[in-house]
Enzyme design. Structure first.
Site, PDB file in Angstrom:
ATOM      1  CB  SER A  32     -57.015 -24.779  36.271  1.00 54.11           C
ATOM      2  OG  SER A  32     -58.330 -25.121  35.904  1.00 54.11           O
TER       3      SER A  32
ATOM      4  CD  GLU B  12      -3.051  -0.826   0.079  1.00 51.72           C
ATOM      5  OE1 GLU B  12      -3.147   0.316  -0.429  1.00 51.72           O
ATOM      6  OE2 GLU B  12      -3.731  -1.792  -0.297  1.00 51.72           O
TER       7      GLU B  12
END
Length: 852
Positions: free
Chosen positions: A498, A110
């Site tokens: 219930s 780079e």
């Protein structure tokens, strides 16, 4: 004369020449002074611009800006990582921790003059211009500093204006920071594909190791990617290798390595971690549901950016408990599904966003080849597990289909179609995502031998928490999070049947009822509504409250709600932490109102915790990325009822799990257990909530999409309790055996109410009987005082004592036997009493989903 004239002319010319030179010198001096002044002014202007421009301010702010990091979720041991998530997967490193091999690889490809230029490299620009003119090829000349400037502050459009701005920003960066600081920022900010930002994250993503542990070829591969994500090895491994080899050659060219080292590294193939291909998807784990609940909470509390920006979150989730709960849910649901028909229900990935088939061959090929599923994370498969597979192609002639499981493949023939009874070519089409049982794994050839299965349509949920601390140690919201992310434990509001009755019974105990006081079984008629028991009968014998709850008599529950008042019952429900208000009607005594499983489980924790409910929670502490404590759980408690009432209810609910009760098969691995079953109208939802002195586990089962009959045999005892029995013994293993506390002396205020109720007991029973007769209901009252019923021929409940899985409770599971009481009821004929259990009546209400 002429001679004199020439002399004068020469003298005058000399004078003019002298004057001309003087004028020229003067003018040059003035011009120089003006140029110096202009240069100085320009310098002042440029200096002012450099120090006060927008870019200057932004670049200087880099010193304090910190990029997002990974948020980590830990289990209750504080070490096991449950999950990681982030907007950008980024793991910052310091410049001193950058390995030299990685740095050399990056500079070689780079910016090999990185330490020599001022942010912009004129030599490199000139070289690129000459090369462009000579060859006609465009080549970039951006330095690492320029790339950093572009990534952080500028758009990536290709214009001269942007390039000039890039130079300006690069110069500013070089003014403010050292070369090492610039390199550190670049290596932490750059995108490396596969969801990884920065070199450390890239190393862990692609190779499953830290940056400092990378070898030469791995370092070169990472350095190759910043140019473009298309060089990511998970995207195009051929391009990645070509670019990697160029990096190695550049390293040799600039003397970082020898050519021999470069050639040796180039000869090696790219070898990635198995998890590299699945970074865009989280791994399928047993704790997906609680992690998602935690993520949603964090984003709501701290915003998405903060929640996914490097927090450390310490939770209450226990890994082993979560694994066991998930295993139980999946196994039980698959077993239940085997008794149902084959649905041929598959997800089709070859549909567009509008649900229309994808027809373009290239789009079809791309969708099939790039699809990923969480089950494939790491390509680690075990025999006996159930995973999703993607149908890739069909061979009609051979009547077989090819299925992909990540990078593994399988050929499904007629013998692999399981219980479907279908032919492969007729049942499975390309793009179908189906569930398969793994029968054999060949890791060398990356192939599987599988059998077609089916994702259950019916869902179940389970939650376990500590009654004393409120810590949720396990939560399973459904069969599979990646199939259906809806959490039935927290988001589903369902009728409770219930399982709601203990709230009404608590109100009755608080109102002065005792376990041995009789509850009327006389028929009730309010307008056109008449509740009935599980077997359809409209009445039952007058029984002690203990027996009424143990057998889950519906008529008794309605009488109790009428006695304490609908408003009193609704207030009690609120005190238990049920946020969905109880419907203001008598059917609410039978569970017509809706609640989430987590709220119901939390409500039941009140009983063993002596009347105090601790707010349920899954987070202990939250730290910021800096280590600052953002949140710590502080004990939030609610006084629901007195210790006497709560422990009296424990005693009553132990009758439910005792001989003759609807949950007589409840098994907590030798620990004493109490609880309550619940069954909704038409068997659409079944519940069981049980607890030991410390731990509370709630189970729900049903169809979250619609009200669907699960089967006439499916009750809370037959449907939900087996999940409890399969989970609790393993979960309780190794934990100390505890005993429920005895109820303390009756408080004076309740003692007064008890005396009142004793005086009015027979009057209330007769009043209820007269009301039934007045309503035109034929009724012959009787009284039962023992748990099994003293009346010949009585059928006491629907749930088998051993439970649906046949597990019998150990001796320590059994509560003390229910003592019969001696009473003097009105003398009546003694007919055969009806069956019991929990089938609420009244207007059926559709279940709904909510935020729980």
């Amino acid at each position: 004369m002429a001679r004199e004239r020439r002399i004068v002319e020469r003298e005058v010319g000399a004078i003019d020449t002298g004057r001309s030179w003087m004028a020229i010198v003067g003018r040059l001096s003035v011009a120089l002074l003006l140029a110096l002044a202009a240069g100085g002014l320009t310098g002042v202007i440029v200096s002012y611009y450099l120090n006060n421009s927008r870019y200057s301010v932004e670049v200087s702010a880099l010193a304090t800006y910190r990029p997002p990091q990974v948020t980590t979720i830990y289990a209750d041991d504080g070490e096991t990582v449950l999950a990681e998530f982030a907007i950008e997967k980024r793991i910052p490193i310091k410049e001193q921790d950058i390995p030299k091999t990685v740095e050399n690889a990056l500079l070689a490809i780079e910016d090999y003059r990185f330490y020599d230029h001022i942010g912009v490299d004129p030599y490199r620009i000139a070289g690129v211009v000459i090369k462009n003119i000579a060859t006609g090829k465009m080549e970039g000349a951006s330095t690492i500093t320029q790339q950093l400037a572009k990534n952080l502050f500028l758009y990536k459009d290709q214009t001269y204006a942007r390039k000039v701005n890039e130079w300006a920003v690069a110069l500013q960066i070089e003014r403010f920071y050292t070369k090492r600081q610039i390199l550190e920022m670049y290596m932490n900010y750059v995108f490396l594909g596969a969801g990884a930002y920065g070199f450390e994250a890239g190393a862990q993503t692609y190779f499953g190791k830290h940056l400092k542990d990378l070898n030469l070829e791995e370092s070169a591969l990472l350095a190759a990617i910043p140019k473009s994500p298309e060089y990511s090895p998970t995207r195009n491994i051929e391009k990645a290798k070509l670019r990697r080899d160029i990096v190695l050659d550049q390293m040799a060219k600039y003397g970082y390595i020898s050519q021999g080292e470069a050639d040796a590294a180039k000869a090696k193939p790219i070898k990635l971690a198995d998890t590299a291909y699945y970074q865009s998807l989280p791994k399928s784990t047993p704790w997906d549901y609680p992690v998602e609940e935690i993520r949603r909470y964090l984003e709501n509390e701290y915003t998405t950016r903060v929640a996914q920006g490097g927090l450390k979150v310490y939770t209450t989730i226990n890994v082993e408990a979560q694994k066991l709960a998930t295993k139980v849910i999946r196994e039980k649901l698959r077993a239940f599904d085997k008794g149902r028909g084959w649905r041929s229900d598959y997800q089709n990935i070859l549909l567009d966003s509008d649900g229309q088939p994808i027809t373009d061959p290239k789009d079809i090929e791309k969708s099939l080849s790039t699809y990923k599923h969480a089950d494939w994370y790491g390509d680690e498969y075990d025999e006996g597990e159930y995973i999703k597979g993607l149908v890739m192609k069909v061979n009609p002639g051979a009547d077989e289909v090819g299925v992909r499981f990540g990078r593994y493949k399988a050929v499904v023939t007629a013998k692999d179609m399981g219980r479907s009874g279908k032919r492969p070519k007729d049942e499975l089409k390309p793009g179908f995502l189906a569930e398969f049982l793994v029968k054999k794994v060949d890791n060398d050839n990356q192939t599987l031998q599988v059998e077609l299965s089916q994702v259950p349509e019916i869902q179940a949920a389970m939650t376990t928490l500590n009654a004393h601390t409120g810590e949720v140690v396990a939560m399973v919201g459904g069969y599979d999070f990646h199939t259906n992310k809806f959490n039935n434990a927290t988001q589903g509001l369902r009728q409770t049947g219930s399982a709601y009755k203990p709230f009404i019974y608590t109100a009755a105990v608080e109102d002065g009822m005792t376990p041995d006081m009789l509850v009327s079984g006389a028929p009730i008629k309010r307008g056109g509504w008449m509740p009935h028991n599980y077997d359809g009968s409209l009445s039952h014998p007058n029984v002690p409250m203990r027996i009424a709850l143990a057998k889950s008599y519906n008529i008794a529950a309605v009488h109790l709600l009428e006695q304490v008042g609908i408003q009193g019952g609704a207030q009690m429900v609120r005190r238990f932490g049920i946020t969905n208000p109880m419907a203001p009607s008598l059917p609410s005594a039978l569970g017509a109102s809706e609640a989430s499983l987590l709220e119901m489980t939390s409500a039941y924790s009140t009983f063993p915790n002596k009347g105090v409910r601790v707010q349920p929670h899954m987070i202990r502490k939250v730290y910021s990325r800096d280590g600052t404590l953002l949140e710590e759980w502080k004990n939030t408690t609610y006084k629901v009822t007195s210790e006497y009432v709560a422990l009296t209810m424990v005693d009553l609910m132990r009758s439910v799990t005792g001989p003759g009760g609807t949950a007589a098969g409840a098994n907590a691995g030798g620990n004493p257990v109490a609880g309550k079953t619940g069954t909704v109208n038409d068997h659409t939802d079944v519940w069981f909530l049980g607890y030991t002195p410390t731990w509370v586990t709630g189970v729900w089962m049903g169809n979250p999409e619609k009200k669907e009959n699960l089967g006439s045999y499916m009750t809370g005892g037959h449907g939900a309790m087996p999940y409890f029995n399969a989970f609790m013994p393993g979960f309780m293993k190794g934990k100390p055996i505890e005993k429920f506390d005895e109820a303390p002396p009756i408080p004076p205020e309740i003692k007064t109410l008890i005396e009142r109720n004793k005086r009015e007991e027979l009057e209330k029973l007769e009043k209820a009987e007269q009301a039934a007769i007045k309503a035109g209901v034929t009724y012959t009252p009787s009284t039962t005082t023992s748990p099994s019923g003293s009346t010949p021929g009585a059928d006491t409940g629907t749930d088998t004592p051993a439970g649906a899985d046949g597990q019998k409770p150990t001796q320590s599971d059994n509560p003390p036997p229910i003592k019969p009481v001696v009473i003097q009821p009105p003398v009546r004929n003694n007919p055969e009493p009806p069956k019991s259990e929990e089938k609420p009546e009244g207007t059926k209400r559709k279940g709904k989903k909510g935020d729980g």
